[in-house]
Write a protein that holds these residues in place. Structure first.
Motif, PDB file in Angstrom:
ATOM      1  N   LYS A 277       0.832  -1.214   0.000  1.00 60.38           N
ATOM      2  CA  LYS A 277       0.000   0.000   0.000  1.00 60.38           C
ATOM      3  C   LYS A 277       0.864   1.262   0.000  1.00 60.38           C
ATOM      4  CE  LYS A 277      -4.405  -1.311   2.114  1.00 60.38           C
ATOM      5  NZ  LYS A 277      -5.415  -0.347   1.734  1.00 60.38           N
ATOM      6  N   GLN A 280       2.178   1.699  -3.505  1.00 57.00           N
ATOM      7  CA  GLN A 280       1.133   2.162  -4.414  1.00 57.00           C
ATOM      8  C   GLN A 280       0.794   3.625  -4.177  1.00 57.00           C
ATOM      9  OE1 GLN A 280      -1.981  -0.724  -3.734  1.00 57.00           O
ATOM     10  NE2 GLN A 280      -1.148  -2.175  -5.218  1.00 57.00           N
ATOM     11  N   GLY A 281       0.831   4.052  -2.902  1.00 58.30           N
ATOM     12  CA  GLY A 281       0.585   5.463  -2.594  1.00 58.30           C
ATOM     13  C   GLY A 281       1.641   6.371  -3.200  1.00 58.30           C
ATOM     14  N   THR A 284       1.037   6.631  -6.993  1.00 61.83           N
ATOM     15  CA  THR A 284      -0.083   7.484  -7.425  1.00 61.83           C
ATOM     16  C   THR A 284       0.351   8.939  -7.560  1.00 61.83           C
ATOM     17  OG1 THR A 284      -0.808   7.805  -5.125  1.00 61.83           O
ATOM     18  CG2 THR A 284      -1.823   6.007  -6.364  1.00 61.83           C
ATOM     19  N   LYS A 285       1.407   9.301  -6.814  1.00 64.65           N
ATOM     20  CA  LYS A 285       1.900  10.681  -6.884  1.00 64.65           C
ATOM     21  C   LYS A 285       3.069  10.837  -7.845  1.00 64.65           C
ATOM     22  CE  LYS A 285       0.398  11.685  -2.176  1.00 64.65           C
ATOM     23  NZ  LYS A 285       0.788  12.078  -0.799  1.00 64.65           N
ATOM     24  N   SER A 460      -2.874  -2.075  -9.246  1.00 67.50           N
ATOM     25  CA  SER A 460      -4.304  -2.060  -8.908  1.00 67.50           C
ATOM     26  C   SER A 460      -4.707  -3.152  -7.929  1.00 67.50           C
ATOM     27  CB  SER A 460      -5.147  -2.216 -10.189  1.00 67.50           C
ATOM     28  OG  SER A 460      -4.947  -1.133 -11.067  1.00 67.50           O
ATOM     29  N   GLU A 462      -4.700  -5.343  -4.475  1.00 68.60           N
ATOM     30  CA  GLU A 462      -4.429  -5.279  -3.038  1.00 68.60           C
ATOM     31  C   GLU A 462      -4.182  -6.663  -2.446  1.00 68.60           C
ATOM     32  OE1 GLU A 462      -6.636  -3.673   0.967  1.00 68.60           O
ATOM     33  OE2 GLU A 462      -6.325  -2.359  -0.732  1.00 68.60           O
ATOM     34  N   ASN A 481      -7.536  -2.710  -5.153  1.00 71.67           N
ATOM     35  CA  ASN A 481      -7.432  -1.760  -4.048  1.00 71.67           C
ATOM     36  C   ASN A 481      -8.510  -0.696  -4.201  1.00 71.67           C
ATOM     37  OD1 ASN A 481      -6.439   0.321  -5.799  1.00 71.67           O
ATOM     38  ND2 ASN A 481      -4.385  -0.554  -5.663  1.00 71.67           N
ATOM     39  N   ASP A 483      -8.651   2.531  -4.723  1.00 71.87           N
ATOM     40  CA  ASP A 483      -8.551   3.474  -5.844  1.00 71.87           C
ATOM     41  C   ASP A 483      -8.918   2.808  -7.164  1.00 71.87           C
ATOM     42  OD1 ASP A 483      -7.799   5.516  -4.169  1.00 71.87           O
ATOM     43  OD2 ASP A 483      -5.646   5.237  -4.498  1.00 71.87           O
ATOM     44  N   ALA A 484      -8.423   1.589  -7.374  1.00 68.20           N
ATOM     45  CA  ALA A 484      -8.717   0.880  -8.610  1.00 68.20           C
ATOM     46  C   ALA A 484     -10.190   0.478  -8.676  1.00 68.20           C
ATOM     47  CB  ALA A 484      -7.823  -0.343  -8.735  1.00 68.20           C
ATOM     48  N   LYS A 486     -12.648   2.054  -7.348  1.00 70.86           N
ATOM     49  CA  LYS A 486     -13.401   3.282  -7.661  1.00 70.86           C
ATOM     50  C   LYS A 486     -13.298   3.614  -9.136  1.00 70.86           C
ATOM     51  CE  LYS A 486     -13.828   8.135  -6.204  1.00 70.86           C
ATOM     52  NZ  LYS A 486     -13.279   9.186  -5.316  1.00 70.86           N
ATOM     53  N   ALA A 487     -12.086   3.478  -9.681  1.00 70.02           N
ATOM     54  CA  ALA A 487     -11.891   3.753 -11.110  1.00 70.02           C
ATOM     55  C   ALA A 487     -12.707   2.784 -11.956  1.00 70.02           C
ATOM     56  CB  ALA A 487     -10.410   3.644 -11.459  1.00 70.02           C
TER      57      ALA A 487
END
Length: 566
Positions: A277, A280-281, A284-285, A460, A462, A481, A483-484, A486-487
């Motif tokens: 995690k 992955q965080g 994302t940035k 994507s 988890e 995860n 974010d994925a 939600k996407a």
């Protein structure tokens, strides 16, 4: 002489036992801060060793006043707080045995453990979803509410202490006295009660500290994994008693980043899922390719490393460790490039979590390193099972003599249930579970764990599980995860499918033909403790996966699609 030599054991001096260490800090460092506890609403409370022991002595006096027989079982159901540990100390001082419960258990499991352990009293502390757990508490079982507990009608901490007379002196317990019964989270079946003594814990933390020099009285740790889990119990509780280090507590998942920033731990242990995690965080940035380029630039790379580790709250971490499940080698290499090498540790509840670890400064991705000092290990030539033996091994399973005989040989070797191999340097490589191996319809055996190490590395994903007994080829089931997920729900399925299909190709390219995955099945619904798919330590329950998805395997494979949605 090697670490496998039986004569290489460590003695257990009485001064290293838990209660003796507790009185040592009470005498020598009464005003040193032992715990830093968030109280909610931005309020932080520090507790000194004197304050800790004043409360522990009052609680021990209260417990003894209830008239329980020596060795009675006292249970704990709470998320991590300073009062969890104070209760544990008081239980020991009063002559009793602590029974910690995971703070995410379902009511049925809570009832099973409380009844099986013969608990005489239950401490209820900080919890989420307590109303769903409460039906599992047997009628008539006395309960006491700790600070930060959810609303309830139990006697309150302050009221209990106000009526108690403090326990006097320094009562101690012998090394072979039963200290605790730890019920395993288990990926199959009902939990088993692992019995540990004061001596098994003392030996284990001593062996661990002999290997790792970064933990001393100046160390800081953030306690957030369940204290009912062996890693937190050994490293945080007994590690603090051994060294006098300062322990910070996390407030919640939502504040975890701020908790890390506040603690700035010098020692940090986590399960692979959280290390993934974090990665992955970061991605994302900053896209992985860009980060890799920047890290190769001499001066700029150092600035980027410092900024990322600072944002994670790990810029002062001198010892990072991972365990409780296999650490993907690519993940370990990524953190090493980031300037935070992670040692991988291997152990079980049954041996206080102490067995093997990679050496600090000697990365060996894909292995769990070499035995700790005093640990003997061997691999059964018949089935490849790893077996270990040392003085920190459990006394047995509570009220389960047959299971104890299955787990321990007559001369003390512990059956781990894990399969392993040794490399040329003597490093141990975990190749899977003895019982996790499954056979395809082609008669070929597949070890899922190494494939899962690769599968989970997609940005994507988890969590995942490789399965497929009696199919032509195995298949992979992945949980997205947040974010994925939600996407995907916002029209992004096609992009995720394309990316996962490429990931599937890259994985299959390095697998033997009989191991290659037929397809990847995507699960959007989270796998949680509540729905029984994962354990409280984030291990996927394979039997539960089979229950939920096996009826669909033939249909999924028959679709001939590389990526499907469950």
């Amino acid at each position: 002489m090697t670490a496998n030599d039986p004569s290489f054991g460590l003695p257990i001096p009485p001064s290293s036992l838990a209660l003796q260490r507790l009185y040592h800090w009470e005498r020598t460092a009464p005003n040193r801060i032992a715990y830093t506890q968030p109280m909610g609403g931005g309020v932080i409370k520090d507790l000194t060793w004197k304050e800790v022991m004043d409360q522990a002595r009052l609680l021990a006096g209260y417990l003894q006043a209830q008239g329980y027989a020596p060795g009675s079982k006292i249970a704990l159901l709470s998320k991590n707080t300073a009062w969890w540990l104070i209760c544990d100390f008081a239980i020991w001082m009063a002559g009793y045995v602590s029974v910690p419960l995971y703070p995410t258990l379902a009511a049925e499991t809570i009832r099973q453990i409380l009844e099986h352990s013969e608990a005489r009293l239950l401490f209820v502390g900080k919890l989420d979803g307590f109303e769903g757990m409460k039906p599992g508490i047997p009628a008539g079982l006395p309960c006491v509410a700790l600070p930060l507990a959810p609303p309830n009608n139990y006697p309150k901490w302050d009221d209990v202490l106000a009526q108690a007379k403090p326990l006097q002196g320094e009562p101690v317990r012998p090394a072979d006295d039963l200290a605790t019964i730890m019920y395993t989270s288990g990926t199959t079946g009902m939990p088993k009660g692992v019995m540990h003594s004061f001596g098994t814990f003392a030996w284990s933390i001593q062996s661990g500290l002999d290997r790792v020099k970064a933990i001393d009285e100046n160390a800081r740790m953030l306690s957030y994994l369940p204290l009912s889990h062996v890693a937190e119990r050994t490293l945080v509780e007994h590690g603090q008693l051994a060294t006098g280090m300062r322990v910070y507590f996390a407030e919640s998942l939502e504040t975890f980043t701020a908790d890390l920033q506040r603690a700035r731990p010098t020692v940090f242990f986590s399960v692979p899922r959280l290390w993934v995690k974090f990665q992955q965080g970061v991605h994302t940035k900053m896209p992985p390719a860009k980060l890799a380029r920047l890290l190769k630039i001499p001066i700029l790379g150092g600035i980027v490393r410092k900024k990322i580790l600072g944002a994670l709250g790990l810029d002062q971490c001198m010892l990072a460790a991972g365990g409780a499940a296999p650490m993907p080698p690519d993940l370990l290499r990524w953190y090493e490039r980031l300037g935070l090498p992670i040692i991988e540790v291997y152990g079980m509840t049954e041996n206080c979590g102490v067995s093997h670890a990679t050496l600090p400064g000697v990365p060996r991705p894909g292995t769990v390193g070499v035995p700790y000092r005093g640990v003997q290990s061997r691999i059964d030539p018949a089935n490849g099972e790893i077996q270990v033996k040392h003085p920190g091994t459990m006394l047995g399973y509570f009220k389960e003599p047959e299971l104890t005989r299955d787990a321990l040989t007559a001369d003390g070797w512990l059956h781990t249930g894990d399969k392993g191999q040794l490399d040329s340097e003597g490093n141990l490589r975990i190749t899977g579970r003895v019982k996790d191996l499954f056979k395809t319809s082609k008669g070929k055996y597949v070890a899922p764990a190494p494939i899962e190490d690769r599968l989970v590395m997609h940005a994507s994903v988890e969590a995942c599980c490789v399965t497929g007994a009696n199919l032509g080829q195995p298949l992979g089931i992945v949980m997205l995860n947040p974010d994925a997920a939600k996407a995907a729900s916002n029209g992004g399925r096609a992009a995720i499918e394309t990316s996962l299909a490429e990931h599937l190709k890259s994985i299959n390219a390095v697998l033997d033909p009989h191991e290659q995955l037929d397809c990847i099945v995507v699960v959007v619904e989270p796998w949680t403790v509540d729905n029984g798919v994962i354990t409280p330590t984030f291990k996927v329950k394979r039997n539960r996966i089979e229950e939920l998805y096996a009826p669909n395997y033939e249909r999924w494979v028959g679709s001939r699609k590389p990526v499907l949605w469950a």
